[in-house]
Motif scaffolding. Structure first.
Motif, mmCIF file in Angstrom:
data_model
loop_
_atom_site.group_PDB
_atom_site.id
_atom_site.type_symbol
_atom_site.label_atom_id
_atom_site.label_comp_id
_atom_site.label_asym_id
_atom_site.label_seq_id
_atom_site.Cartn_x
_atom_site.Cartn_y
_atom_site.Cartn_z
ATOM 1 N N ILE A 5 0.829 -1.212 0.000
ATOM 2 C CA ILE A 5 0.000 0.000 0.000
ATOM 3 C C ILE A 5 0.860 1.257 0.000
ATOM 4 O O ILE A 5 0.332 2.366 -0.060
ATOM 5 N N GLY A 6 2.181 1.100 0.087
ATOM 6 C CA GLY A 6 3.081 2.250 0.016
ATOM 7 C C GLY A 6 2.983 3.206 1.182
ATOM 8 O O GLY A 6 3.133 4.409 1.007
ATOM 9 N N MET A 7 2.732 2.657 2.378
ATOM 10 C CA MET A 7 2.632 3.508 3.570
ATOM 11 C C MET A 7 3.456 2.901 4.700
ATOM 12 O O MET A 7 3.453 1.684 4.901
ATOM 13 N N PRO B 249 3.941 4.853 10.725
ATOM 14 C CA PRO B 249 3.469 6.181 11.163
ATOM 15 C C PRO B 249 2.444 6.799 10.211
ATOM 16 O O PRO B 249 1.509 7.469 10.651
ATOM 17 N N GLU B 250 2.600 6.568 8.908
ATOM 18 C CA GLU B 250 1.632 7.103 7.945
ATOM 19 C C GLU B 250 0.268 6.425 8.109
ATOM 20 O O GLU B 250 -0.772 7.084 7.998
ATOM 21 N N MET B 251 0.269 5.111 8.371
ATOM 22 C CA MET B 251 -1.004 4.409 8.586
ATOM 23 C C MET B 251 -1.702 4.928 9.839
ATOM 24 O O MET B 251 -2.924 5.090 9.846
ATOM 25 N N VAL B 252 -0.910 5.174 10.884
ATOM 26 C CA VAL B 252 -1.478 5.699 12.130
ATOM 27 C C VAL B 252 -2.044 7.097 11.906
ATOM 28 O O VAL B 252 -3.132 7.417 12.380
ATOM 29 N N ALA B 253 -1.324 7.916 11.153
ATOM 30 C CA ALA B 253 -1.750 9.300 10.921
ATOM 31 C C ALA B 253 -2.955 9.393 10.005
ATOM 32 O O ALA B 253 -3.754 10.333 10.132
ATOM 33 N N ASN B 254 -3.122 8.428 9.088
ATOM 34 C CA ASN B 254 -4.199 8.523 8.118
ATOM 35 C C ASN B 254 -4.844 7.143 7.880
ATOM 36 O O ASN B 254 -4.674 6.547 6.815
ATOM 37 N N PRO B 255 -5.607 6.661 8.863
ATOM 38 C CA PRO B 255 -6.200 5.333 8.722
ATOM 39 C C PRO B 255 -7.200 5.226 7.567
ATOM 40 O O PRO B 255 -7.316 4.163 6.951
ATOM 41 N N GLU C 76 -6.961 6.644 4.623
ATOM 42 C CA GLU C 76 -6.150 6.430 3.421
ATOM 43 C C GLU C 76 -5.582 5.010 3.407
ATOM 44 O O GLU C 76 -5.554 4.357 2.360
ATOM 45 N N ALA C 77 -5.134 4.536 4.572
ATOM 46 C CA ALA C 77 -4.615 3.168 4.658
ATOM 47 C C ALA C 77 -5.698 2.170 4.261
ATOM 48 O O ALA C 77 -5.447 1.249 3.464
ATOM 49 N N GLU C 78 -6.903 2.363 4.772
ATOM 50 C CA GLU C 78 -7.995 1.454 4.441
ATOM 51 C C GLU C 78 -8.321 1.491 2.950
ATOM 52 O O GLU C 78 -8.528 0.446 2.320
ATOM 53 N N ALA C 79 -8.336 2.671 2.360
ATOM 54 C CA ALA C 79 -8.619 2.801 0.925
ATOM 55 C C ALA C 79 -7.557 2.079 0.098
ATOM 56 O O ALA C 79 -7.879 1.384 -0.877
ATOM 57 N N ARG C 80 -6.313 2.216 0.492
ATOM 58 C CA ARG C 80 -5.227 1.542 -0.238
ATOM 59 C C ARG C 80 -5.269 0.027 -0.038
ATOM 60 O O ARG C 80 -4.995 -0.733 -0.969
ATOM 61 N N ILE C 81 -5.579 -0.395 1.183
ATOM 62 C CA ILE C 81 -5.715 -1.840 1.445
ATOM 63 C C ILE C 81 -6.819 -2.410 0.570
ATOM 64 O O ILE C 81 -6.667 -3.477 -0.037
ATOM 65 N N CYS D 272 0.196 -6.678 8.418
ATOM 66 C CA CYS D 272 0.663 -5.863 9.537
ATOM 67 C C CYS D 272 -0.390 -5.888 10.642
ATOM 68 O O CYS D 272 -1.575 -5.690 10.370
ATOM 69 N N THR D 273 0.045 -6.112 11.861
ATOM 70 C CA THR D 273 -0.905 -6.143 12.976
ATOM 71 C C THR D 273 -1.527 -4.767 13.209
ATOM 72 O O THR D 273 -2.577 -4.668 13.845
ATOM 73 N N LEU D 274 -0.922 -3.729 12.681
ATOM 74 C CA LEU D 274 -1.498 -2.389 12.800
ATOM 75 C C LEU D 274 -2.796 -2.273 12.007
ATOM 76 O O LEU D 274 -3.618 -1.397 12.261
#
Length: 180
Positions: free
Chosen positions: A66-68, A71-77, A79-84, A104-106
């Motif tokens: 997902i290219g994150m 810290p980026e996943m934590v800052a922008n969940p 966006e992380a979900e959209a990329r996942i 990732c467990t995050l």
């Protein structure tokens, strides 16, 4: 690291479960092939070595990043979900993955939205590890099966454990461990 923990666990009666192995075993109960969604490409080499060691690489359809960073996943969940979601859909459509494993467990909790959208099982490593540990504990109670203490699973000597300050407080199955 997981193997080291299992060796030490043999002294305590504990059972050690890792999220990667638990996730892939869960995925392979649900489908024939799986893809792993990771945060960054730099994580792939370590993960593929682990997967090969466990013998699960033949069913691996792909890795997708997902290219994150964490810290980026934590800052922008969001966006992380959209990329996942996007990479999971590509893994199903392009790589023929029957199951998705979040790498990732995050990424805990994202599986629900992604699974509902893409129509295949999405394995959350935190939940897979927890449920595998629960099952292993139940099996231990019912059968007495626990971590082996022979050959490659032999625990370090008491002197080595003391030298490295491992389990310095007395431990009894069902008790608590105080970490120094």
């Amino acid at each position: 690291m997981l193997e080291d923990c299992r060796q030490i666990a043999g002294k305590t009666g504990m059972i050690v479960v890792g999220p990667c192995q638990a996730s892939i075993e869960t995925a392979l109960r649900l489908g024939n092939t799986y893809s792993v969604i990771i945060g960054q490409w730099q994580w792939k080499d370590q993960m593929i070595e682990t997967i090969r060691k466990y013998g699960y690489d033949h069913q691996l359809a792909s890795f997708r990043s997902i290219g994150m960073s964490v810290p980026e996943m934590v800052a922008n969940p969001a966006e992380a979900e959209a990329r996942i979601l996007a990479e999971s859909q590509a893994a199903v459509d392009d790589d023929k993955a029957e199951v998705i494993v979040l790498g990732c467990t995050l990424e805990i909790g994202f599986y629900r939205t992604v699974q509902a959208s893409i129509g295949v099982p999405v394995v959350d490593p935190s939940i897979a590890a927890l449920k595998s540990a629960e099952a292993a504990g139940d099996i231990r109670v019912r059968t007495g099966w626990g971590t082996s203490t022979r050959w490659g699973m032999e625990a370090p000597s008491d002197a080595d454990m003391a030298r490295f300050q491992i389990l310095q407080t007395p431990y009894q199955f069902g008790g608590q461990i105080e970490v120094p």
